[in-house]
Scaffold this motif. Structure first.
Motif, mmCIF file in Angstrom:
data_model
loop_
_atom_site.group_PDB
_atom_site.id
_atom_site.type_symbol
_atom_site.label_atom_id
_atom_site.label_comp_id
_atom_site.label_asym_id
_atom_site.label_seq_id
_atom_site.Cartn_x
_atom_site.Cartn_y
_atom_site.Cartn_z
ATOM 1 N N PRO A 357 51.966 -16.944 59.947
ATOM 2 C CA PRO A 357 53.338 -17.210 60.185
ATOM 3 C C PRO A 357 53.537 -17.107 61.768
ATOM 4 C CG PRO A 357 53.208 -15.834 58.434
ATOM 5 C CD PRO A 357 51.781 -16.120 59.017
ATOM 6 N N THR A 358 52.991 -16.315 62.442
ATOM 7 C CA THR A 358 53.377 -15.972 63.979
ATOM 8 C C THR A 358 52.923 -17.194 64.607
ATOM 9 O OG1 THR A 358 53.131 -14.818 65.771
ATOM 10 C CG2 THR A 358 50.894 -14.834 64.241
ATOM 11 N N ARG A 361 55.401 -19.897 63.902
ATOM 12 C CA ARG A 361 56.677 -19.635 64.376
ATOM 13 C C ARG A 361 56.647 -19.783 66.111
ATOM 14 N NH1 ARG A 361 56.913 -14.906 61.211
ATOM 15 N NH2 ARG A 361 55.944 -13.890 62.483
ATOM 16 N N LYS A 365 58.810 -23.130 68.087
ATOM 17 C CA LYS A 365 59.527 -23.149 68.971
ATOM 18 C C LYS A 365 59.390 -24.093 70.062
ATOM 19 C CE LYS A 365 59.056 -19.685 71.617
ATOM 20 N NZ LYS A 365 58.594 -18.520 72.278
ATOM 21 N N ASN A 390 58.882 -16.071 56.991
ATOM 22 C CA ASN A 390 60.294 -16.512 56.920
ATOM 23 C C ASN A 390 60.679 -17.861 56.234
ATOM 24 O OD1 ASN A 390 59.183 -16.526 59.575
ATOM 25 N ND2 ASN A 390 61.023 -17.589 60.126
ATOM 26 N N GLU A 392 62.368 -20.102 57.090
ATOM 27 C CA GLU A 392 62.725 -21.289 58.149
ATOM 28 C C GLU A 392 61.291 -21.680 58.542
ATOM 29 O OE1 GLU A 392 64.536 -18.572 57.701
ATOM 30 O OE2 GLU A 392 64.769 -17.915 59.624
ATOM 31 N N ALA A 393 60.486 -20.952 58.761
ATOM 32 C CA ALA A 393 58.877 -21.322 58.851
ATOM 33 C C ALA A 393 58.111 -21.976 57.916
ATOM 34 C CB ALA A 393 58.180 -20.019 59.308
ATOM 35 N N TRP A 396 59.458 -25.567 57.653
ATOM 36 C CA TRP A 396 59.254 -26.042 58.960
ATOM 37 C C TRP A 396 57.589 -26.722 58.530
ATOM 38 C CZ3 TRP A 396 55.060 -25.492 62.654
ATOM 39 C CH2 TRP A 396 55.461 -26.563 63.636
ATOM 40 N N ASP A 552 60.963 -12.496 67.326
ATOM 41 C CA ASP A 552 61.117 -13.985 66.568
ATOM 42 C C ASP A 552 59.968 -14.647 66.603
ATOM 43 O OD1 ASP A 552 60.908 -14.511 69.306
ATOM 44 O OD2 ASP A 552 62.995 -15.634 69.455
ATOM 45 N N VAL A 553 58.849 -14.112 67.531
ATOM 46 C CA VAL A 553 57.680 -15.060 67.332
ATOM 47 C C VAL A 553 56.532 -14.186 66.514
ATOM 48 C CG1 VAL A 553 55.555 -16.139 68.369
ATOM 49 C CG2 VAL A 553 58.059 -16.827 69.192
#
Ligand code: 6R9
Length: 646
Positions: A357-358, A361, A365, A390, A392-393, A396, A552-553
């Motif tokens: 996930p990182t 994210r 961005k 999360n 949102e990710a 996406w 956040d990232v």
């Protein structure tokens, strides 16, 4: 049902995949009802020198604590990953290597070539004294030779301990010493995102603190000029000239150790997680097939580093056990541009991408245009691992990357579990963004309250696993008591994962994150105690407390509170120096994101640091610090709040 959106199994997957919804229920039910026959049947996936007649033999109870799988079986893991495929797919590509620099050519190795390379590497290890049971430390960049070295160890029965190339000389030395490793395999230099990584120089530095080290095998990767120590250092390419081309695989007991992998825990130094041969390989292969419905011809890409368990199980062991074509990537997702991952997908016609996930994210961005300019037409499945994703990710990944057509396989598991434990199967499991969904066969998750009471239905609690599974770690290297203590003492008779979790009305699991003092930075585990020990080694530091903070990232960032020795002055220079200090002591991934000088830390009267308060301040949630009246000196909190670093 809650308001969470549900993504049903796409029709074509339901039709085409090995396992559909009914198949999953049946398989799962059988695995719990009759584990003996279920696992002996599954064991047929592997090529055994002697086929096992016993499946699991284990007890999590203190007075009879033991874990064994297929204990009477004999096999060789490397032969299962290579030799048995030679007849049917000897000319198929086993490994595609994509270099750091996209201007360079990829390299490809067929199963036949992989066999030759691994035999040669194995003979070099043997010629330099490595034997069955010896520990070989592998400190390598993401180059094909790293894979050859790992498989060569498995071939001769040496126990590999791969240390991530981003770790410092000190961290490397500690890991060499902990398992009395006498041999290190490294490269002159690594490269990541166009920048060199001084691996050989780091080994030289580590060697000063690691007296057990006697032999260093050095692969020429970049051709950088490096110092070679006479009598200790050997160039791989020179040694390889004088060894035989064939190396027969060593017959191993199913319970003989395969590898050690160090991972962070909530206390003390990193633990050497030990995995053994038969059960681990079965688990890696089975989960790779079930979660990703792997088919011959699919180009599989797990974008992890082999320094982590994800790289062990899903770049190498699982896919190779299944005869897959596995892609190994030397570079980073954002270099030279944030399109890199999708360009690699197009270049090699990748079928499945499996990442953290990182990384998603970080790419999200940068904007959708970096994705949109690539085709991604070959992609059929998308996987994620390492931390909670999360929603949102997730969306996406699903909408922008997969254009709505690729199921997202969110796999929850740990270094300790060997492979995926809770994860969807593309033909069987409807998806919910942020949930790792349902357990793999043989996995019996339970949620318990702090007193150990098993909680039923839709609820939240600590995640335990109520029975053993073949891929389970077998011990902490050199400290079996610590193994029991860490994982089996909190909830007697159960394996405690260290994670918190929610289960919904549909029996879906939602991992909420660690409930111990482990933080998850960009999908990498860091023990807060490790960062604290590094900080207090600095001559000006009296005390340190480290907590996670939202990032956040990275998912979580590292927030350090530091108390200086009396008479020392805080300054921005010292802050920078301390951050660099941790970076040097452990490695770049441990660098504190925020560092606050604190004249005092909030402690109870018995001297225990109240981390709950430190976490709240780090999160910026200072309105709900809760009861601070039990503190020895409640006024320290006001200072901490006033000087919070944002
Ligand atoms: C494979 C790996 C293990 C810890 C684990 C948990 C977190 C991993 C996750 C996840 C939510 C997922 N974690 N996968 N949390 N959803 N899909 O990452 O092993 O490095 O040992 O980390 O990572 O907290 O306990 P490891």
């Amino acid at each position: 049902m809650s308001e969470v959106e549900v993504y049903p199994v796409p029709g074509e997957w339901a039709k085409r995949a090995r396992v559909d919804a009914a198949g999953y229920e049946k398989m799962y039910g059988l695995s719990l009802a009759d584990p003996g026959s279920f696992w002996l049947e599954q064991a047929k996936r592997l090529d055994w020198i002697k086929r096992p007649e016993i499946a699991g033999d284990w007890s999590f109870q203190e007075d009879d604590f033991h874990i064994q799988w297929f204990a009477d079986g004999k096999l060789n893991v490397a032969a299962n990953c290579i030799d048995r495929h030679l007849k049917t797919r000897g000319d198929q590509t086993a490994i595609i290597w994509e270099p750091d620099d996209p201007a360079e050519d990829p390299r490809r190795f067929t199963y036949k070539q992989l066999h030759a390379e691994v035999c040669r590497f194995a003979n070099v290890l043997k010629a330099n004294g490595a034997r069955k049971g010896d520990r070989v430390t592998i400190y390598m960049p993401m180059i094909p030779e790293a894979a050859f070295a790992v498989l060569a160890c498995a071939r001769i029965g040496a126990i590999h301990s791969v240390v991530f190339g981003g770790f410092s000389p000190d961290a490397l030395a500690g890991r060499i010493e902990d398992c009395d490793s006498t041999m290190v395999v490294t490269a002159d230099e690594g490269r990541r995102g166009g920048k060199p990584v001084a691996l050989k120089a780091n080994v030289d530095e580590a060697a000063k603190r690691a007296p057990s080290l006697r032999t260093v095998i050095v692969v020429k990767a970049t051709g950088a000029d490096v110092a070679m120590t006479e009598g200790r250092d050997i160039w791989y390419h020179e040694a390889a000239k004088s060894v035989p081309a064939d190396c027969p695989p060593e017959p191993m007991g199913a319970e003989d150790p395969l590898f050690i992998l160090y991972t962070s825990g909530s206390t003390g130094k990193p633990k050497g997680v030990l995995h053994t041969s038969g059960g681990y390989l079965l688990w890696a292969g089975l989960t790779h097939e079930l979660c990703f419905d792997y088919r011959p011809g699919d180009i599989w890409w797990c974008a992890a580093d082999i320094g982590w368990v994800t790289g062990h199980s899903y770049i190498l062991y699982g896919p190779l056990a299944n005869g897959a074509t596995t892609l190994m990537f030397e570079g980073v997702p954002t270099w030279p541009t944030p399109s890199r991952i999708w360009e690699v997908v197009d270049r090699h016609q990748v079928h499945t991408v499996f990442t953290a996930p990182t990384a998603l994210r970080a790419l999200m961005k940068e904007g959708d245009e970096w994705v949109a300019k690539t085709s991604r037409g070959s992609l059929k499945l998308l996987g994620t691992v390492g931390e909670p994703i999360n929603p949102e990710a997730w969306r996406w990944y699903h909408e922008v990357v997969g254009e709505g057509r690729c199921p997202i396989i969110d796999t929850w598991w740990q270094t300790e579990t060997g492979g995926a434990m809770i994860a969807p199967m593309p033909g069987a499991t409807a998806l919910k963004p942020g949930s790792a969904t349902r357990p793999m066969p043989g996995v019996e998750p339970q949620l318990v309250d702090p007193g150990g009471r098993v909680l039923d239905g839709a609820t939240e609690g600590n995640l335990v696993i109520a029975r053993s599974w073949p891929g389970q770690m077998r011990t902490v290297w050199g400290d079996h008591a610590r193994f029991f203590q860490t994982y089996f003492s909190a909830y007697p008779g159960k394996y405690f994962t260290g994670d918190g979790c929610r289960r919904d009305e549909d029996g879906y699991y939602w991992i909420t994150g660690r409930v111990d003092d482990v933080i998850n930075v960009s999908g990498h585990r860091m023990g807060t105690a490790e960062v604290e020990s590094a900080l207090v080694l600095h001559p000006q530091v009296a005390e340190a407390a480290v907590v996670g903070m939202p990032h956040d990232v990275k998912g979580q960032g590292i927030y350090a509170y530091v108390t200086l020795n009396a008479g020392e002055e805080s300054s921005d220079d010292l802050r920078t120096e301390l951050r660099n200090w941790v970076r040097k002591e452990i490695g770049p991934i441990a660098t504190p994101d925020a560092l606050q000088f604190a004249p005092g830390l909030p402690k109870t009267r018995s001297g225990k640091i109240m981390r709950r308060i430190l976490r709240k301040i780090a999160e910026g949630d200072v309105s709900s610090l809760g009861d601070t009246s039990t503190l020895a000196d409640p006024t320290v909190v006001d200072d901490l709040v006033a000087n919070r670093v944002s």
